[in-house]
Design a protein around this motif. Structure first.
Motif, PDB file in Angstrom:
ATOM      1  N   VAL A   8       0.830  -1.196   0.000  1.00  0.00           N
ATOM      2  CA  VAL A   8       0.000   0.000   0.000  1.00  0.00           C
ATOM      3  C   VAL A   8       0.865   1.248   0.000  1.00  0.00           C
ATOM      4  CG1 VAL A   8      -1.915  -1.126   1.216  1.00  0.00           C
ATOM      5  CG2 VAL A   8      -0.171   0.110   2.530  1.00  0.00           C
ATOM      6  N   LEU A   9       0.250   2.326  -0.473  1.00  0.00           N
ATOM      7  CA  LEU A   9       0.759   3.662  -0.198  1.00  0.00           C
ATOM      8  C   LEU A   9      -0.085   4.178   0.945  1.00  0.00           C
ATOM      9  CD1 LEU A   9       1.360   5.481  -3.612  1.00  0.00           C
ATOM     10  CD2 LEU A   9       3.055   4.633  -1.991  1.00  0.00           C
ATOM     11  N   ASP A  10       0.573   4.619   1.979  1.00  0.00           N
ATOM     12  CA  ASP A  10      -0.060   5.103   3.196  1.00  0.00           C
ATOM     13  C   ASP A  10       0.253   6.595   3.277  1.00  0.00           C
ATOM     14  OD1 ASP A  10      -0.034   5.954   6.005  1.00  0.00           O
ATOM     15  OD2 ASP A  10      -0.276   3.834   6.509  1.00  0.00           O
ATOM     16  N   LEU A  11      -0.790   7.418   3.318  1.00  0.00           N
ATOM     17  CA  LEU A  11      -0.628   8.863   3.422  1.00  0.00           C
ATOM     18  C   LEU A  11      -1.139   9.304   4.779  1.00  0.00           C
ATOM     19  CD1 LEU A  11       0.153  11.565   2.086  1.00  0.00           C
ATOM     20  CD2 LEU A  11      -2.181  11.665   1.171  1.00  0.00           C
ATOM     21  N   ASN A  12      -0.194   9.679   5.642  1.00  0.00           N
ATOM     22  CA  ASN A  12      -0.548  10.129   6.992  1.00  0.00           C
ATOM     23  C   ASN A  12      -1.473   9.153   7.711  1.00  0.00           C
ATOM     24  OD1 ASN A  12       0.961  12.546   6.631  1.00  0.00           O
ATOM     25  ND2 ASN A  12      -0.756  13.397   5.478  1.00  0.00           N
ATOM     26  N   GLY A  13      -1.166   7.852   7.588  1.00  0.00           N
ATOM     27  CA  GLY A  13      -1.914   6.825   8.303  1.00  0.00           C
ATOM     28  C   GLY A  13      -3.134   6.298   7.576  1.00  0.00           C
ATOM     29  N   LYS A  14      -3.377   6.746   6.341  1.00  0.00           N
ATOM     30  CA  LYS A  14      -4.539   6.290   5.584  1.00  0.00           C
ATOM     31  C   LYS A  14      -4.083   5.636   4.280  1.00  0.00           C
ATOM     32  CE  LYS A  14      -8.879   7.685   3.663  1.00  0.00           C
ATOM     33  NZ  LYS A  14      -9.919   8.633   3.489  1.00  0.00           N
ATOM     34  N   VAL A  15      -4.619   4.441   3.996  1.00  0.00           N
ATOM     35  CA  VAL A  15      -4.287   3.729   2.756  1.00  0.00           C
ATOM     36  C   VAL A  15      -4.903   4.481   1.580  1.00  0.00           C
ATOM     37  CG1 VAL A  15      -4.570   1.592   1.460  1.00  0.00           C
ATOM     38  CG2 VAL A  15      -4.083   1.510   3.912  1.00  0.00           C
ATOM     39  N   VAL A  16      -4.059   4.866   0.609  1.00  0.00           N
ATOM     40  CA  VAL A  16      -4.531   5.631  -0.546  1.00  0.00           C
ATOM     41  C   VAL A  16      -4.277   4.929  -1.877  1.00  0.00           C
ATOM     42  CG1 VAL A  16      -4.443   7.867   0.622  1.00  0.00           C
ATOM     43  CG2 VAL A  16      -2.412   7.018  -0.589  1.00  0.00           C
ATOM     44  N   ALA A  17      -3.524   3.833  -1.865  1.00  0.00           N
ATOM     45  CA  ALA A  17      -3.284   3.063  -3.087  1.00  0.00           C
ATOM     46  C   ALA A  17      -2.892   1.643  -2.706  1.00  0.00           C
ATOM     47  CB  ALA A  17      -2.199   3.698  -3.943  1.00  0.00           C
ATOM     48  N   TYR A  18      -3.160   0.726  -3.621  1.00  0.00           N
ATOM     49  CA  TYR A  18      -2.877  -0.686  -3.374  1.00  0.00           C
ATOM     50  C   TYR A  18      -2.401  -1.349  -4.654  1.00  0.00           C
ATOM     51  CZ  TYR A  18      -3.429  -5.629  -2.604  1.00  0.00           C
ATOM     52  OH  TYR A  18      -3.171  -6.969  -2.520  1.00  0.00           O
ATOM     53  N   GLY A  19      -1.543  -2.340  -4.498  1.00  0.00           N
ATOM     54  CA  GLY A  19      -1.142  -3.190  -5.608  1.00  0.00           C
ATOM     55  C   GLY A  19      -0.493  -4.459  -5.091  1.00  0.00           C
ATOM     56  N   ALA A  20      -0.568  -5.506  -5.891  1.00  0.00           N
ATOM     57  CA  ALA A  20       0.131  -6.758  -5.585  1.00  0.00           C
ATOM     58  C   ALA A  20       1.471  -6.706  -6.303  1.00  0.00           C
ATOM     59  CB  ALA A  20      -0.678  -7.956  -6.051  1.00  0.00           C
ATOM     60  N   VAL A  21       2.546  -6.877  -5.563  1.00  0.00           N
ATOM     61  CA  VAL A  21       3.911  -6.793  -6.086  1.00  0.00           C
ATOM     62  C   VAL A  21       4.516  -8.190  -6.015  1.00  0.00           C
ATOM     63  CG1 VAL A  21       6.169  -5.706  -5.817  1.00  0.00           C
ATOM     64  CG2 VAL A  21       4.082  -4.404  -5.274  1.00  0.00           C
ATOM     65  N   VAL A  22       4.739  -8.783  -7.181  1.00  0.00           N
ATOM     66  CA  VAL A  22       5.112 -10.195  -7.262  1.00  0.00           C
ATOM     67  C   VAL A  22       6.514 -10.340  -7.856  1.00  0.00           C
ATOM     68  CG1 VAL A  22       4.446 -12.421  -8.237  1.00  0.00           C
ATOM     69  CG2 VAL A  22       2.675 -10.777  -7.559  1.00  0.00           C
ATOM     70  N   PHE A  23       7.344 -11.120  -7.179  1.00  0.00           N
ATOM     71  CA  PHE A  23       8.712 -11.351  -7.641  1.00  0.00           C
ATOM     72  C   PHE A  23       8.932 -12.768  -8.166  1.00  0.00           C
ATOM     73  CE2 PHE A  23       9.410  -7.590  -5.092  1.00  0.00           C
ATOM     74  CZ  PHE A  23      10.396  -6.917  -5.802  1.00  0.00           C
ATOM     75  N   ASP A  24       7.941 -13.642  -8.064  1.00  0.00           N
ATOM     76  CA  ASP A  24       8.171 -15.031  -8.475  1.00  0.00           C
ATOM     77  C   ASP A  24       7.545 -15.370  -9.820  1.00  0.00           C
ATOM     78  OD1 ASP A  24       5.601 -14.978  -7.511  1.00  0.00           O
ATOM     79  OD2 ASP A  24       5.841 -16.658  -6.128  1.00  0.00           O
ATOM     80  N   GLY A  25       7.376 -14.365 -10.658  1.00  0.00           N
ATOM     81  CA  GLY A  25       6.931 -14.596 -12.024  1.00  0.00           C
ATOM     82  C   GLY A  25       5.427 -14.564 -12.190  1.00  0.00           C
ATOM     83  N   GLU A  26       5.016 -14.505 -13.428  1.00  0.00           N
ATOM     84  CA  GLU A  26       3.604 -14.529 -13.818  1.00  0.00           C
ATOM     85  C   GLU A  26       3.491 -15.552 -14.933  1.00  0.00           C
ATOM     86  OE1 GLU A  26       0.099 -14.695 -14.763  1.00  0.00           O
ATOM     87  OE2 GLU A  26       0.422 -13.254 -13.145  1.00  0.00           O
TER      88      GLU A  26
END
Length: 174
Positions: free
Chosen positions: A63-81
């Protein structure tokens, strides 16, 4: 648990179970906007809370957290697709890569550059792990994401295929 302070109260960090309601709401609103615009990439069944819970349990939810509030989300994967193993076109490089799925920004925070900030934070995380290739796919009608990828320096590489159809595939070498 990853935690990286970016700027102006913005933190890029691993999602936790307590973030689930905020993430679910961000994705629910993103799905609603896509459906209202007639876009084909997401629907009422994807992405949903089950996907987010799995991301959090797997350590791939960020997540991106702005002053304690979640403002963006994404799944970040390093083991391939798996879908990336066949491409109509060509990837820029044949080496380990990071991929982002399910990227969404809070509707109240749109047009503030948070999508770009999220991608930049993923680049930093990837480089810290020795990974210097970054891949993303999106639907042909996801104009906001297509614009973000272009502005962020990604190159169009071709088409990849999921069960529900093809997606435009992009890569950036870091």
């Amino acid at each position: 648990m990853y935690n990286d302070t970016l700027a102006d109260g913005l933190i890029f960090r691993t999602a936790t179970p307590k973030d689930l309601p905020a993430i679910t709401e961000i994705l629910k609103m993103a799905v609603k906007r896509m459906l209202e615009q007639g876009k084909q990439q997401w629907n009422e069944n994807y992405p949903n809370e089950t996907h987010i819970q799995a991301d959090i349990e797997n350590g791939t939810g960020y997540v991106l957290d702005l002053n304690g509030k979640v403002v963006a989300y994404g799944a970040v994967v390093f083991d391939g697709e798996p879908a990336y193993s066949y491409i109509t076109g060509a990837w820029l490089a044949d080496r380990p890569y990071v991929v982002v799925h399910r990227l969404a920004v809070s509707q109240q925070q749109e047009r503030r550059g948070l999508g770009r900030d999220f991608l930049k934070a993923v680049e930093h995380l990837a480089l810290s792990r020795g990974v210097d290739a970054f891949r993303v796919d999106t639907n042909y009608d996801n104009y906001a994401m297509l614009h973000l990828l272009e502005k962020s320096g990604f190159s169009y590489c071709g088409e990849i295929y999921y069960e529900k159809g093809s997606r435009k595939a992009f890569e950036k070498l870091l």
